[in-house]
Design a protein around this motif. Sequence first.
Motif, PDB file in Angstrom:
ATOM      1  N   PRO A  77     -15.869  61.700  19.006  1.00 43.71           N
ATOM      2  CA  PRO A  77     -15.820  62.776  18.596  1.00 43.71           C
ATOM      3  C   PRO A  77     -17.092  63.625  18.873  1.00 43.71           C
ATOM      4  O   PRO A  77     -17.261  64.632  19.009  1.00 43.71           O
ATOM      5  N   ASP A  78     -18.064  62.620  19.160  1.00 45.74           N
ATOM      6  CA  ASP A  78     -19.741  63.355  19.363  1.00 45.74           C
ATOM      7  C   ASP A  78     -20.266  62.063  19.769  1.00 45.74           C
ATOM      8  O   ASP A  78     -20.261  60.865  19.204  1.00 45.74           O
ATOM      9  N   ALA A  79     -21.160  62.414  20.996  1.00 44.79           N
ATOM     10  CA  ALA A  79     -21.858  61.520  21.735  1.00 44.79           C
ATOM     11  C   ALA A  79     -23.154  62.167  22.168  1.00 44.79           C
ATOM     12  O   ALA A  79     -23.048  63.383  22.437  1.00 44.79           O
ATOM     13  N   GLN A  80     -24.283  61.367  22.328  1.00 47.44           N
ATOM     14  CA  GLN A  80     -25.365  61.918  22.822  1.00 47.44           C
ATOM     15  C   GLN A  80     -26.348  60.665  23.375  1.00 47.44           C
ATOM     16  O   GLN A  80     -26.361  59.702  22.964  1.00 47.44           O
ATOM     17  N   ARG A  82     -24.828  57.393  23.657  1.00 47.10           N
ATOM     18  CA  ARG A  82     -24.638  56.740  22.279  1.00 47.10           C
ATOM     19  C   ARG A  82     -23.398  57.545  21.409  1.00 47.10           C
ATOM     20  O   ARG A  82     -23.300  58.969  21.767  1.00 47.10           O
ATOM     21  N   PHE A  83     -22.901  57.100  20.446  1.00 52.54           N
ATOM     22  CA  PHE A  83     -22.073  57.437  19.621  1.00 52.54           C
ATOM     23  C   PHE A  83     -22.904  58.270  18.615  1.00 52.54           C
ATOM     24  O   PHE A  83     -23.962  57.786  18.022  1.00 52.54           O
ATOM     25  N   ALA A  84     -22.664  59.706  18.105  1.00 50.91           N
ATOM     26  CA  ALA A  84     -23.398  60.454  17.166  1.00 50.91           C
ATOM     27  C   ALA A  84     -22.829  60.509  16.042  1.00 50.91           C
ATOM     28  O   ALA A  84     -21.492  60.759  15.878  1.00 50.91           O
ATOM     29  N   VAL A  85     -23.332  60.356  15.157  1.00 53.51           N
ATOM     30  CA  VAL A  85     -22.630  60.518  13.609  1.00 53.51           C
ATOM     31  C   VAL A  85     -23.877  61.423  12.736  1.00 53.51           C
ATOM     32  O   VAL A  85     -24.945  61.543  12.973  1.00 53.51           O
ATOM     33  N   PRO A  86     -23.227  62.118  11.761  1.00 55.27           N
ATOM     34  CA  PRO A  86     -24.383  62.878  10.866  1.00 55.27           C
ATOM     35  C   PRO A  86     -25.035  61.760   9.927  1.00 55.27           C
ATOM     36  O   PRO A  86     -24.980  60.484  10.178  1.00 55.27           O
TER      37      PRO A  86
END
Lengths: 100, 475, 474
Positions: free
Chosen positions: A83-86, A89-93
Amino acid sequence: MSSPLRREEVAHVAKLARLSLTDAELDLFTEQLGQVLEHANDMNSLNLEGVVATAHPFGLTNVVRSDEVRASLDRDEVLAMAPDAQDGRFAVPRIMGEAP
Amino acid sequence: MTLANGWEIVVGLEVHTELKTASKMFCGCANSFGAEPNTNICPVCLGLPGSLPVLNERAVELAMAIGMALHSTIAPSTFHRKNYFYPDMPKDFQISQYDLPINVGGYLDLPDASRVSIERAHLEEDTGKSTHLGGTGRLQGAERSLVDYNRSGVPLVEIVSGPDIRSSAQARAYAQELRGILIATGASDGRMEEGSMRIDANVSIRKANAPFGTRCEIKNLNSLRSLQRAIDYEALRQVELLEGGGTVRQETRHWDELLGETSTMRVKEDADDYRYFREPDLVDLAPDQSWQDRVRAGLSPMPAERRQKLAARLIDPTSAQLDAVEVVIDLGLDDLVERAVDEGVSATLAISRAANELAASIDEVKNFSSESFTATLLMEQRGELSATQAKTVLAELLTHGGDPHEVAREMGFEQLSSSSLGATVAALIEEHPDEWTRYREGDEKLAQFFIGQVMKLTKGQANGKSVVAELQARR
Amino acid sequence: MKTAVQIASDVQRGASSADEQLSLSLEAVRARNEELHVFLYVDEDGAREAAARVDDVIAKGDNAGPLAGVPIAIKDNVCQRGVPTTCGSKILQGWRPPYSATVIDRLLAAGAVPVGKTNLDEFAMGSSTENSAFGPTRNPLCPSRVPGGSSGGSAAAVAADMTPLAIGSDTGGSIRQPAALCGIVGMKPTYGLVSRYGLIAFSSSLDQIGPFAKTVTDAATLLEVLAGHDPMDSTSLPEPSPSLVAHLNDGVAGKRIGVVTELIEGADDEIVNEVRRALQAFRDAGATVVELSIPELRLGLSAYYLIAPAEASSNLARYDGVRYGLRVDAADVTAMNEATRTAGFGDEVKRRIMLGTYALSAGYYDAYYGQALKVRTQMIDAFARAYREVDFLVGATTPTVAFAIGEKASNPMAMYLSDVFTIPTNLAGEAAITVPFGTGEADLPIGVQLLGPGRSEAQLLSAARVLELADGRP
C-alpha cells in the motif's frame, strides 16, 4: 437465553484482534458468539480427564530442510503490491509503542 | 559495585543470539547482515498468504550445540505462535518455542569459579527492522516508519539464565563467557554491535536472603560495557526508590548509553495476551540419539577447557599472566598462541604478545597468519629483534601484511643480526678496556654500562639479553 | 460434456487440441458466469499460454501428461503467480501473488489448463458461498438456491459444465458439501496427502486441497496429480502420490462397511433413504453392512467451531494493511490496522476471528481451545476403534439438499449445522468422499458420504465407483 459471553468481553477480544465494532454489531456478535459457546458446552459431557490434546492429526517429527540459500523475490515486484513504500522499504504511519 | 545498607543485586539475563546459518530459519532466503533492504525476502519470511515454514536443519543443530555447551538436556520440543500485532512482524505472530523448548536446564561456569544456572535455550525467529522518520529518528516522536524484512525469520536462540547473578561484574563475565561459547560452537559471531548477540537484563534488588524483589527488564544493551553500567544504574535507582518509600513497578526499561540511565519503555499490561498455541504448520522436533551424537562429535573445545589448556603451558603463572590467558581465549587467539608455542616460542612471550599487540588490532587478526606470528616471536626470542622492534614488526604485519624477515629488514632492523651486534660489542670493548677488565673480574654491574653504550650506538634498538650474551662470549 | 479423461485422451492423440478445449470451456463460462457468478476472475491470457504449451509438447510428439489440455477451475484461495487472488475478501482485492501454490505447478506439469479463479465464502468460512465479498454464487441446477460452500464456485463450475475439473479446499466440509449440493463428486483427502503450500490458510491443521469432478474416475485422476510429498509443506506426508486410478474397479466384495447413526441422524428422510439405498448397492456388490454408533462424532461441531476459529484468528492476523492488499489510512499504525481490518473483513470472518481470539485468550484457553483439542483426540480414537470393526463408513454428506439463497444467511448457528456430517473427518485428518446418489426435493441431487482412515483414498474411490455404477452412470 443468557449468553455465556459478556458484551465487554467481546469488546476486549475485538480490540485484541484489531477490529472495531459499532454498538449494534457488539450486541449482535455477543449474542451470536454466545450461541456457539453455549453449544460448545456439550463437550463437558465427555470425561476428558487425562486425555492428551491433539494439535496435529498425524505424528510426524523432525521435518527439516537442509541449510541452503534459495532465490529471494524481486523487491520491486513485492513493493509494487505494498500500500505504501519508500526507499526500498514498506512504509507505515507512526508506530505507537515498542514491540513487547 | 556494592550496594549500601545490605541491598543485594539480583540479575537474570536473556541473551538472544542470531544463528550463523546460510539461510533463514524457515525459508531459503540468505541470512546475511547488511544487505540492501528487502532483498532477502520470500513468500515465507514475508508472511505472504499461503506460505508455510519449513525448519532449517542447521539451526536445530546449532541450537543443540549451544545446549550441549551449556550442559542442557536436549528435549523433545514443539513450536508455538506468539500472537501480537507489530509492523516488523510479517505474520503478526512470532514462531517461538514455548512450554517445550529444545534445551532444558544447564549451567555456565565462569572463570571466577562461580556457576550460573541456565533455565532454557530455545529456538525462535527474528523480526524485521524499522527505521523511523521525523523527530529524532527514534520511535518516540517519529511521524512515519519504514520496514525492512531482511532480518525477518533469521534464526535465534534465546538463552535464559536463572536469577543467579549477584553483581554487574558477574553479569558481564557471564555474557563474555557465553559469547565465547557461542563463537566456539560456531552458532554466532558474537558481534554485539551488529545485533547478532542481544542482551536483556532482568534486574531487581533485595536484602540478603529475602525473597526476590519486583524486577525490571532492561533492553538496548549493545555492549558488555552497557550491560554492566545499566545494571549498576538500575540497581541504584531501585535502592533509591525503595529507600524513599516507593515501590518498583514491573516494566521494560530502555538503556540510554549517552545519558547513562534507564527509562520506562513499556509497562507490563494485563492486555499482554499473546494467545500462545501450537504452530500447526510445523511438526514436533525430537532429535534422536544419533542426531545428537553427530552434533556432539562436531563440537570444538569450549573456552573453559581451552583456558585450562593454555594456562598449563605456563610454569607458576602470575595472576597477570592468567588475565592475559583469559584475554587470549575471549578473543579466540589461542590457536595462534598454541601454534607459536609448538614451534618453540615461549608461552609467556606468545601469550603476552597475543593479549597485548594482537588484541589491540583484533579486527586485523583474521588476515594474519600464524606463521608470521611465530616467525616474528622467534626473531625476538633469538635476540634478532628487540621487544620494541618485535612489536613494531607485528603492528606492520597486522596492518599491511608481508614477510616478517623482509619487514624487519625494510624497517632497518637488520643491523641487529647477531654478527653486527658482535662487531659493535667488540668495538666497545676496545674503546673501554678498564670497564671490560672490571667486568671480566666479576663486576656484573658493568654489563649495564655496556648495554647502555650499545643502546646509544643502535638508537635503542638492541636487545639487552643479546648484548649480555655477546659480553659473556668474550669474557 | 466430455470427461477429463476423454479430453486428455483426445488432446494427446490429436483428435482435439488444448486450445480448442479451452475455447469450449471459455464459451461455457461466458454463457452462464453472469447468471451464476462462478468465476471471480477468468485468466484467459494465462490459460491460452498454458494450452499453447500443451499443444507444443504434443506437436513435438511428447506426452503432455494425464490432464493434457483439460480445463480446470481453481478456488480463489489458491495462489497462482500473477493471477489476482482474493479469497473472496475485499482485504486482498487486487493482490497478485508473486508465487504459485505447489498444486498449480503440479497441474501445469500434468498438462492441465487453469481457466480462472472461482468464488468462495470469504477465507473459506461458510457453507453457501453467500459470504463472498463479491456476491453469492448460484447453484447451476437451481439458481435460486446455494451451491453450498465454501468451495461453491468450484463445485458450480463443474456442475455447469464450464470445466470438467476443479480444485477446492475442505476445512470442515467445504469440498464435500458443495459437491453434494451440486450433484458431483468431491473428495477431502487425508491430511498431508496434498501440499498446502500456496493454499491461503483458514485453519492450518484442518485445511486440505481436493478434487471436484463429474465422475469418480476423473476425481481419482486429478487427485493422483495433486497428491505426493512436498518439501515446502512440513505437514506433507512423506510418500509419493498413491496409485488410485489402477484400483478404481477393485469393488467392495468382501468388505465390511459401517453405517453410522450419528452421520445420518437429523438428515432429511429423502437423504436417509438414499443412504439406505446406497447400503443395498454395497450389499449387492458383495459387502457386509453393519450399523455403528460413534457418539463422539456429535461433539465434532463444537470442537471444530473452537479449533478452526482459533487457528484462523492467528492466520488472518497478517492482513494488517502493511505489506499487501487493502489499507485504510489512519494517523498511527494501530488505528490503520484496525480501520483496514474493520473495512476489509466481512461479518462471518469477524465473528470467527473474535471467537478464535476469545478461545485462545488467557483464562479461557483450557475451557474452550484446550478442551476442543482433547475432543479431537477422542474423535481420532473413536474412528480408529470403528476401523478395527469395518473397512470404511457410510453416512450422509449433508442434512438437506441445496437450500435457498438467504435462507440461513442471518443465522450463523443454523449455517454451521449444515457441516455436521463432514466436520469429523477433518478433525481426524482422515479421508472422505461424496458421490451423487439419487435425488430429493425438486429433483435436487443428494450426496452419499464414504469415510475411511488416513490413506484410504484408493478404497474410498473404488467404493464410490460402485455407487456411481449402481446409480446408472457409466
